[in-house]
Design a protein around this motif. Structure first.
Motif, PDB file in Angstrom:
ATOM      1  N   GLY A 109       0.767  -1.213  -0.137  1.00  0.00           N
ATOM      2  CA  GLY A 109       0.007   0.035  -0.006  1.00  0.00           C
ATOM      3  C   GLY A 109       0.859   1.148   0.021  1.00  0.00           C
ATOM      4  O   GLY A 109       2.037   1.133  -0.423  1.00  0.00           O
ATOM      5  N   GLY A 110       0.289   2.292   0.603  1.00  0.00           N
ATOM      6  CA  GLY A 110       1.179   3.467   0.718  1.00  0.00           C
ATOM      7  C   GLY A 110       1.522   4.213  -0.583  1.00  0.00           C
ATOM      8  O   GLY A 110       0.765   4.064  -1.687  1.00  0.00           O
ATOM      9  N   SER A 111       2.552   4.960  -0.528  1.00  0.00           N
ATOM     10  CA  SER A 111       2.951   5.827  -1.481  1.00  0.00           C
ATOM     11  C   SER A 111       3.446   5.227  -2.761  1.00  0.00           C
ATOM     12  O   SER A 111       3.625   5.778  -3.981  1.00  0.00           O
ATOM     13  CB  SER A 111       3.956   6.747  -1.019  1.00  0.00           C
ATOM     14  OG  SER A 111       5.081   5.950  -0.560  1.00  0.00           O
ATOM     15  N   ASP A 139       0.526  -7.005   1.496  1.00  0.00           N
ATOM     16  CA  ASP A 139      -0.263  -6.793   2.887  1.00  0.00           C
ATOM     17  C   ASP A 139      -1.453  -6.133   2.737  1.00  0.00           C
ATOM     18  O   ASP A 139      -1.441  -5.546   1.399  1.00  0.00           O
ATOM     19  CB  ASP A 139       0.496  -5.977   4.031  1.00  0.00           C
ATOM     20  CG  ASP A 139       0.763  -4.831   3.815  1.00  0.00           C
ATOM     21  OD1 ASP A 139       0.624  -4.196   2.534  1.00  0.00           O
ATOM     22  OD2 ASP A 139       0.939  -4.108   4.906  1.00  0.00           O
ATOM     23  N   ARG A 141      -5.214  -4.404   4.409  1.00  0.00           N
ATOM     24  CA  ARG A 141      -6.133  -4.193   5.659  1.00  0.00           C
ATOM     25  C   ARG A 141      -7.296  -4.711   5.633  1.00  0.00           C
ATOM     26  O   ARG A 141      -7.868  -4.982   4.606  1.00  0.00           O
ATOM     27  CB  ARG A 141      -6.330  -2.550   5.977  1.00  0.00           C
ATOM     28  CG  ARG A 141      -4.778  -1.619   5.782  1.00  0.00           C
ATOM     29  CD  ARG A 141      -4.465  -1.056   4.646  1.00  0.00           C
ATOM     30  NE  ARG A 141      -3.242  -0.330   5.048  1.00  0.00           N
ATOM     31  CZ  ARG A 141      -3.272   1.047   4.932  1.00  0.00           C
ATOM     32  NH1 ARG A 141      -4.153   1.592   4.847  1.00  0.00           N
ATOM     33  NH2 ARG A 141      -2.084   1.315   4.920  1.00  0.00           N
ATOM     34  N   ASN A 151      -6.056  -1.446   0.577  1.00  0.00           N
ATOM     35  CA  ASN A 151      -4.963  -1.297  -0.245  1.00  0.00           C
ATOM     36  C   ASN A 151      -5.322  -1.668  -1.689  1.00  0.00           C
ATOM     37  O   ASN A 151      -4.773  -1.198  -2.580  1.00  0.00           O
ATOM     38  CB  ASN A 151      -3.696  -2.190   0.252  1.00  0.00           C
ATOM     39  CG  ASN A 151      -3.057  -1.589   1.487  1.00  0.00           C
ATOM     40  OD1 ASN A 151      -2.912  -0.334   1.587  1.00  0.00           O
ATOM     41  ND2 ASN A 151      -2.193  -2.410   1.944  1.00  0.00           N
ATOM     42  N   HIS A 222       9.262  -0.595   9.057  1.00  0.00           N
ATOM     43  CA  HIS A 222       8.528  -1.894   8.553  1.00  0.00           C
ATOM     44  C   HIS A 222       8.179  -2.002   7.166  1.00  0.00           C
ATOM     45  O   HIS A 222       8.415  -1.125   6.399  1.00  0.00           O
ATOM     46  CB  HIS A 222       7.075  -1.596   9.247  1.00  0.00           C
ATOM     47  CG  HIS A 222       6.053  -0.793   8.828  1.00  0.00           C
ATOM     48  ND1 HIS A 222       5.864   0.486   8.922  1.00  0.00           N
ATOM     49  CD2 HIS A 222       5.174  -0.896   7.585  1.00  0.00           C
ATOM     50  CE1 HIS A 222       4.852   0.910   8.495  1.00  0.00           C
ATOM     51  NE2 HIS A 222       4.430   0.139   7.434  1.00  0.00           N
ATOM     52  N   ALA A 224       5.759  -4.423   4.606  1.00  0.00           N
ATOM     53  CA  ALA A 224       4.323  -5.225   4.550  1.00  0.00           C
ATOM     54  C   ALA A 224       3.590  -4.715   5.929  1.00  0.00           C
ATOM     55  O   ALA A 224       3.660  -3.654   6.168  1.00  0.00           O
ATOM     56  CB  ALA A 224       4.683  -6.693   4.358  1.00  0.00           C
ATOM     57  N   LYS A 248       0.424   0.657  12.916  1.00  0.00           N
ATOM     58  CA  LYS A 248       0.058   1.686  11.947  1.00  0.00           C
ATOM     59  C   LYS A 248      -1.681   1.488  11.531  1.00  0.00           C
ATOM     60  O   LYS A 248      -1.808   0.107  11.356  1.00  0.00           O
ATOM     61  CB  LYS A 248       0.782   1.492  10.615  1.00  0.00           C
ATOM     62  CG  LYS A 248       0.398   2.437   9.487  1.00  0.00           C
ATOM     63  CD  LYS A 248       1.053   2.240   8.296  1.00  0.00           C
ATOM     64  CE  LYS A 248       0.712   3.084   7.024  1.00  0.00           C
ATOM     65  NZ  LYS A 248       1.594   2.693   5.881  1.00  0.00           N
ATOM     66  N   ARG A 253      -4.770  -6.517   9.929  1.00  0.00           N
ATOM     67  CA  ARG A 253      -4.369  -6.716   8.326  1.00  0.00           C
ATOM     68  C   ARG A 253      -3.878  -8.090   8.529  1.00  0.00           C
ATOM     69  O   ARG A 253      -3.699  -8.921   9.304  1.00  0.00           O
ATOM     70  CB  ARG A 253      -2.910  -5.979   8.491  1.00  0.00           C
ATOM     71  CG  ARG A 253      -3.270  -4.412   8.849  1.00  0.00           C
ATOM     72  CD  ARG A 253      -1.958  -3.660   9.305  1.00  0.00           C
ATOM     73  NE  ARG A 253      -2.163  -2.316   9.032  1.00  0.00           N
ATOM     74  CZ  ARG A 253      -1.533  -1.481   8.358  1.00  0.00           C
ATOM     75  NH1 ARG A 253      -0.583  -2.060   7.495  1.00  0.00           N
ATOM     76  NH2 ARG A 253      -1.693  -0.182   8.147  1.00  0.00           N
ATOM     77  N   LYS A 276      12.163   9.260   6.216  1.00  0.00           N
ATOM     78  CA  LYS A 276      12.543   7.704   5.893  1.00  0.00           C
ATOM     79  C   LYS A 276      14.022   7.494   6.258  1.00  0.00           C
ATOM     80  O   LYS A 276      14.800   6.524   6.191  1.00  0.00           O
ATOM     81  CB  LYS A 276      12.220   7.057   4.644  1.00  0.00           C
ATOM     82  CG  LYS A 276      10.751   7.129   4.148  1.00  0.00           C
ATOM     83  CD  LYS A 276       9.596   6.158   4.892  1.00  0.00           C
ATOM     84  CE  LYS A 276       8.191   6.450   4.389  1.00  0.00           C
ATOM     85  NZ  LYS A 276       7.962   6.201   3.074  1.00  0.00           N
TER      86      LYS A 276
HETATM   87  O1  LIG Z   1      -0.888  -1.347   4.041  1.00  0.00           O
HETATM   88  C1  LIG Z   1       0.287  -0.664   4.311  1.00  0.00           C
HETATM   89  O2  LIG Z   1       0.476   0.107   5.362  1.00  0.00           O
HETATM   90  C2  LIG Z   1       1.558  -1.069   3.736  1.00  0.00           C
HETATM   91  O3  LIG Z   1       1.709  -1.935   2.823  1.00  0.00           O
HETATM   92  C3  LIG Z   1       2.959  -0.356   4.083  1.00  0.00           C
HETATM   93  O4  LIG Z   1       3.927  -1.438   4.678  1.00  0.00           O
HETATM   94  C4  LIG Z   1       3.477   0.711   3.444  1.00  0.00           C
HETATM   95  O5  LIG Z   1       3.815   0.151   2.311  1.00  0.00           O
HETATM   96  C5  LIG Z   1       4.426   1.423   4.085  1.00  0.00           C
HETATM   97  O6  LIG Z   1       3.889   2.109   5.548  1.00  0.00           O
HETATM   98  C6  LIG Z   1       5.084   2.537   3.582  1.00  0.00           C
HETATM   99  O7  LIG Z   1       4.046   3.541   3.059  1.00  0.00           O
HETATM  100  P1  LIG Z   1       4.427   5.032   2.559  1.00  0.00           P
HETATM  101  O8  LIG Z   1       5.160   4.766   1.221  1.00  0.00           O
HETATM  102  O9  LIG Z   1       2.739   5.561   2.521  1.00  0.00           O
HETATM  103  O10 LIG Z   1       5.115   5.513   3.660  1.00  0.00           O
END
Ligand SMILES: O=C(O)[C@H](O)[C@@H](O)[C@H](O)[C@H](O)COP(=O)(O)O
Length: 321
Positions: A109-111, A139, A141, A151, A222, A224, A248, A253, A276
């Motif tokens: 997920g995420g960026s 991963d 949610r 995600n 972290h 996944a 988080k 999840r 980061k």
């Molecule tokens: O579902 C999730 O929360 C993600 O899979 C998690 O592992 C994510 O990849 C990282 O937290 C980075 O997220 P960002 O790139 O948004 O900081």
């Protein structure tokens, strides 16, 4: 300071018209990398690692399995990173489609999802054989698929709805199940796809071998849903497990386990931003004996290639102070 990475003695510019001006370290043995030059220059044509890097022949790799390679790419801007990530992914798509008739891709997920945007544009929109793609989540949610925290929804809105991957080859979780049930169900799905040859198997580990895992990392290191200090990081039997107390949000999840992550053929670790920098510094520092490894440091491929896609902010603490 100095940093150590598993790397070969070659610092070479990425080539190819679609590549932005970044540099890579091609890996097959350990190097001691000397002081990092200032990254404040706006020129992306300079190596981000010093030409004075020295090989320490005979030393054991710090964070690398026997067949593992690591590369570090640093880009001036996230836009350049996105261009390079699209080219890298498209090339792997072509390679695996030709070799295996399928390309198994794992998303986080995420960026990360935004960083994949160039794949949804020409030339890749037409040149990639999307019919070969099989998409999974490292991963997810445990929320309904149309929930803002999903995600699946993130990837659908930002990527999957814009490319012609057959719907039956996008493997979302069963959102009607509990976290435990969804993890079991997802593992059953993976086992079926290994059995029919869609997903490869790494004989050495007995775990599924995904062609490419596209991952992000949190500021705490972290990856996944494997968080620092959480017992799940030690799971070594299951392929997919679940967490109900994720630090988080949201708390529930499912997640791939490290043996599955580490059996991949390729991992792209996409990490940008100053938030980061601390975790990147720790991950790329010379602390192989450290007992408090971050999850990202536990991502050690058995036999594959691990590439960091970063920007200047994310590697800012690697500068020689
Ligand atoms: O579902 C999730 O929360 C993600 O899979 C998690 O592992 C994510 O990849 C990282 O937290 C980075 O997220 P960002 O790139 O948004 O900081």
């Amino acid at each position: 300071m100095s940093i150590s990475v598993s790397a070969a003695a070659v610092l070479q510019p990425l080539t190819g018209r679609a590549s932005p001006p970044a540099y890579r370290v091609t890996a097959n043995r350990r190097l001691r990398i000397g002081p990092i030059p200032s990254l404040s220059s706006s020129s992306a044509s300079k190596p981000i690692l010093p030409a004075a890097a020295m090989a320490t022949d005979g030393a054991a790799p710090a964070a690398s399995g026997a067949g593992s390679k690591q590369k570090l790419l640093v880009f001036d801007a996230e836009e350049d990173l996105a261009v390079s990530l699209a080219k890298y992914t498209a090339e792997l798509s072509e390679k695996f489609a030709a070799e295996r008739g399928a390309f198994t891709v794992v998303l986080s997920g995420g960026s990360l999802i935004k960083a994949l945007r160039k794949l949804t544009e020409p030339p890749y929109l037409d040149s990639v054989d999307w019919s070969k793609w099989h998409v999974f989540w490292v991963d997810e949610r445990v929320v309904p698929k149309d929930h803002e925290d999903s995600n699946y929804k993130l990837a659908l809105d930002g990527f999957l709805s814009k490319v012609p991957i057959p719907t039956g080859q996008v493997y979302a979780i069963n959102d009607a199940l509990s976290a435990e049930g969804a993890a079991d169900d997802y593992e059953t799905c993976l086992r079926r796809l290994v059995k029919n040859g869609v997903i490869a198997m790494l004989a050495a580990t007995g775990f599924p071998r995904f062609d490419l895992q596209l991952l992000g990392m949190g500021p705490d290191g972290h990856i996944a849903s494997l968080f620092p200090g959480h017992p799940l990081v030690n799971e070594n039997q299951k392929w997919v497990t679940y967490i109900k107390d994720s630090p988080k949000p949201p708390p529930e999840r499912i997640t791939f386990t490290f043996p599955v992550i580490n059996s991949s053929a390729y991992i792209a670790m996409v990490v940008t931003g100053a938030g980061k920098a601390g975790a990147v510094q720790k991950a790329l520092s010379d602390k192989e004996t450290s007992s408090d490894k971050l999850p990202v440091e536990m991502a050690v491929l058995q036999d594959g290639e691990f590439t960091w896609f970063t920007d200047k902010e994310a590697v800012s603490l690697l500068q020689n102070k």
